[in-house]
Design an enzyme around this catalytic site. Structure first.
Site, PDB file in Angstrom:
ATOM      1  N   HIS A  84       0.822  -1.212   0.000  1.00  0.00           N
ATOM      2  CA  HIS A  84       0.000   0.000   0.000  1.00  0.00           C
ATOM      3  C   HIS A  84       0.854   1.260   0.000  1.00  0.00           C
ATOM      4  O   HIS A  84       0.376   2.335   0.323  1.00  0.00           O
ATOM      5  CB  HIS A  84      -0.911   0.028   1.224  1.00  0.00           C
ATOM      6  CG  HIS A  84      -1.726  -1.200   1.413  1.00  0.00           C
ATOM      7  ND1 HIS A  84      -2.560  -1.672   0.430  1.00  0.00           N
ATOM      8  CD2 HIS A  84      -1.829  -2.070   2.443  1.00  0.00           C
ATOM      9  CE1 HIS A  84      -3.151  -2.782   0.872  1.00  0.00           C
ATOM     10  NE2 HIS A  84      -2.715  -3.052   2.078  1.00  0.00           N
ATOM     11  N   HIS A  88      -6.641  -4.627  -1.646  1.00  0.00           N
ATOM     12  CA  HIS A  88      -5.881  -5.870  -1.583  1.00  0.00           C
ATOM     13  C   HIS A  88      -6.037  -6.711  -2.834  1.00  0.00           C
ATOM     14  O   HIS A  88      -5.881  -7.923  -2.801  1.00  0.00           O
ATOM     15  CB  HIS A  88      -6.289  -6.686  -0.361  1.00  0.00           C
ATOM     16  CG  HIS A  88      -5.987  -5.985   0.914  1.00  0.00           C
ATOM     17  ND1 HIS A  88      -6.926  -5.237   1.577  1.00  0.00           N
ATOM     18  CD2 HIS A  88      -4.846  -5.878   1.612  1.00  0.00           C
ATOM     19  CE1 HIS A  88      -6.372  -4.715   2.652  1.00  0.00           C
ATOM     20  NE2 HIS A  88      -5.117  -5.076   2.700  1.00  0.00           N
TER      21      HIS A  88
END
Lengths: 216, 332
Positions: free
Chosen positions: B56, B218
């Site tokens: 991320h 994700h």
């Protein structure tokens, strides 16, 4: 079950997970984030290394060490869930020596309760619990029915548990996930087999293989 | 799928080595692993610790520094950190005024941070937890694991981090983080899947003329798949979903984050931001502050997430406070 059988079971799980890691990751790619096989393999590889380096302890020590290793090394939801299950299993067993089949049944039940408490899942949520709960039920029933066997019913109970886990795993396919990352997909999670339930079946299958091949 | 890596298993560690080399203001412990402010612990300052799966970037390690996080714990790619590393990071930066954990609402993150908080509590370090769950695409119901923590996480870390820098107590810092989370809503749309280093291939296939609507960070599929629409319609769909869940009235101030998921060019993010700005202006809502760029990503996913935070004067003042981190720096 003695400590060497407990170790053999966990080594068999490590072998099985390593062989199925890609398959587990593919299942996770469909409804999760494509890391289940990788994480489980990392965890059980660490369990193998931890057991290799640990003294030949009683069954309790073997399972608590394996559980702590998973909690410390895996991350995600799988680490705490499978790790807590093994730790709870270990803590339910006698402090020294071996565990009879009834004690093992109680330990597996304690592991299931730990998973449900930590993850908040109930049967039907499309999780580990859908394979684990029927496996524990089947293990308990078969253990009682076969308590007169030479091995105290361990092989029969383990076989029944593996079969029930496999059925539970397959039964996750039509379910809509209500826990974990697959739940974000809503109805799109229907039609896919749950990766956590699949790992759970592999663990019980390894138990059945271990206790039937080592102690006929 | 081609990637600039040496080995899939080494990606997180080797990226941390690079982070450490690039940013002397950080102290990177490769054994934790965690990244901490080099000047931590600071006596009397509440310590902010966050973490989550890697992939991320720049979140979270890119937000460690003055006015934001004291430490960040990177897990494996898309996998939450383990309790041991959260404990190690929290102990390393605890200045005696308490520790606040900022946790995105995912099953694994919540469990591992909870286990860590229990261990820290046993050792005499009190932990307050801010749970971030801003993604309005997911219904917060018994049918899901609850709304996901996405783009608002960086707003929470910035604003709570600024408050901690003023010497505020742990309860006040945590309460501010929770306030920012409750004031925020996010919604994301993806044009491609992403590829984790370990898997080596995209998580799902998406035809040229389709998009995934309501994705997380994700690489998982979204809530539904739809025909690709013009950017204007995607911006409108996202803004409407956020406003339905977190209404903003005419005359109110907002902070807008137009965030790229890792594989979207900045030119497209600015185009989308222009659409959103026009719609908010038409609704009488003032964009008091904004950020456009890649802040909370999903590896190489082509996609965008929109976050709107209804900001009061105190939040804006804290937003403007000095910050010096690898990915966010102003006022210093």
């Amino acid at each position: 079950m003695d400590a060497s059988q407990a170790r053999a079971w966990l080594y068999a799980v490590a072998d099985s997970i390593a062989g199925q890691a890609d398959h587990l990751t593919q299942l996770d790619a469909a409804i999760g984030d494509s890391d289940h096989g990788v994480n489980m393999n990392r965890g059980f590889t660490a369990v193998r290394a931890a057991l290799d380096g640990a003294p030949a302890d009683g069954v309790r020590g073997v399972f608590t060490l394996a559980g702590s290793t998973l909690v410390s090394r895996v991350g995600g939801a799988s680490g705490p869930l499978f790790g807590s299950a093994l730790r709870a299993l270990g803590k339910a067993l006698p402090e020294q020596g071996d565990a009879d089949t009834a004690a093992l049944a109680a330990g597996l039940r304690a592991g299931l309760e730990a998973v449900c408490k930590l993850g908040g899942a109930v049967p039907g949520d499309k999780t580990i619990v859908d394979a684990y709960a029927p496996a524990v039920d089947a293990f308990e029933q078969a253990a009682r029915a076969h308590s007169g066997d030479r091995d105290g019913g361990l092989a029969a109970a383990a076989r029944a548990a593996a079969d029930a886990a496999q059925q539970g795993m397959r039964d996750t396919i039509p379910l809509q996930a209500r826990r974990g990352r697959a739940s974000y997909l809503g109805e799109r999670s229907v039609g896919h087999q749950d990766p956590g339930a699949t790992s759970t079946w592999l663990i019980f299958q390894a138990l059945a293989d271990t206790v039937t091949t080592r102690r006929p | 799928m081609k990637k600039f890596i040496n080995h899939p298993d080494a990606v997180v560690r080797e990226a941390l080595i690079g982070l450490s080399a690039a940013h002397p203001d950080l102290r990177v412990d490769l054994d934790g692993p965690y990244a901490a402010r080099a000047d931590a612990p600071r006596a009397g300052k509440v310590a902010l610790v966050s973490g989550g799966g890697s992939g991320h970037e720049p979140m979270h390690a890119g937000f460690v520094g003055l006015g934001m996080l004291d430490a960040a714990c990177p897990g494996e790619v898309f996998t939450s950190p383990v309790p041991d590393q959260i404990v190690a990071a929290s102990r390393a930066v605890d200045g005696g005024a308490g520790v606040v954990h900022i946790v995105k609402n995912y099953t694994g993150d919540v469990m591992n941070f909870q286990l860590a908080a229990d261990l820290l509590g046993d050792g005499g370090i009190e932990v307050q937890t801010v749970l971030v769950n801003d993604d309005v695409a997911v219904e917060d119901s018994t049918w899901t694991a609850g709304r996901r923590g996405t783009g608002a996480t960086m707003l929470v870390e910035k604003i709570a981090g600024a408050l901690a820098e003023t010497g505020a107590g742990a309860a006040a810092v945590a309460a501010m983080g929770t306030r920012v989370n409750e004031a925020s809503g996010s919604f994301a749309v993806a044009l491609t899947a992403c590829t984790t280093p370990a898997a080596g291939r995209p998580g799902f296939e998406l035809p040229e003329d389709e998009m995934e609507v309501g994705v997380g960070i994700h690489g998982e599929p979204g809530r539904r798949r739809e025909q690709l629409l013009p950017a204007r319609d995607i911006a409108a769909m996202s803004l409407e979903a956020i406003m339905a869940a977190k209404p903003v009235a005419s005359g109110e101030d907002v902070i807008v984050l137009m965030n790229g998921l890792g594989g979207t060019p900045l030119i497209e993010l600015y185009l989308l931001y222009g659409e959103v700005a026009g719609m908010l202006e038409a609704a009488g809502v003032r964009i008091a502050r904004n950020l456009v760029g890649d802040y909370v990503t999903s590896l190489d996913m082509a996609g965008m997430s929109l976050t709107v935070c209804r900001a009061d004067a105190e939040m804006l003042r804290l937003w403007d406070a000095p910050v010096r981190t690898p990915a966010l720096r102003w006022g210093v």
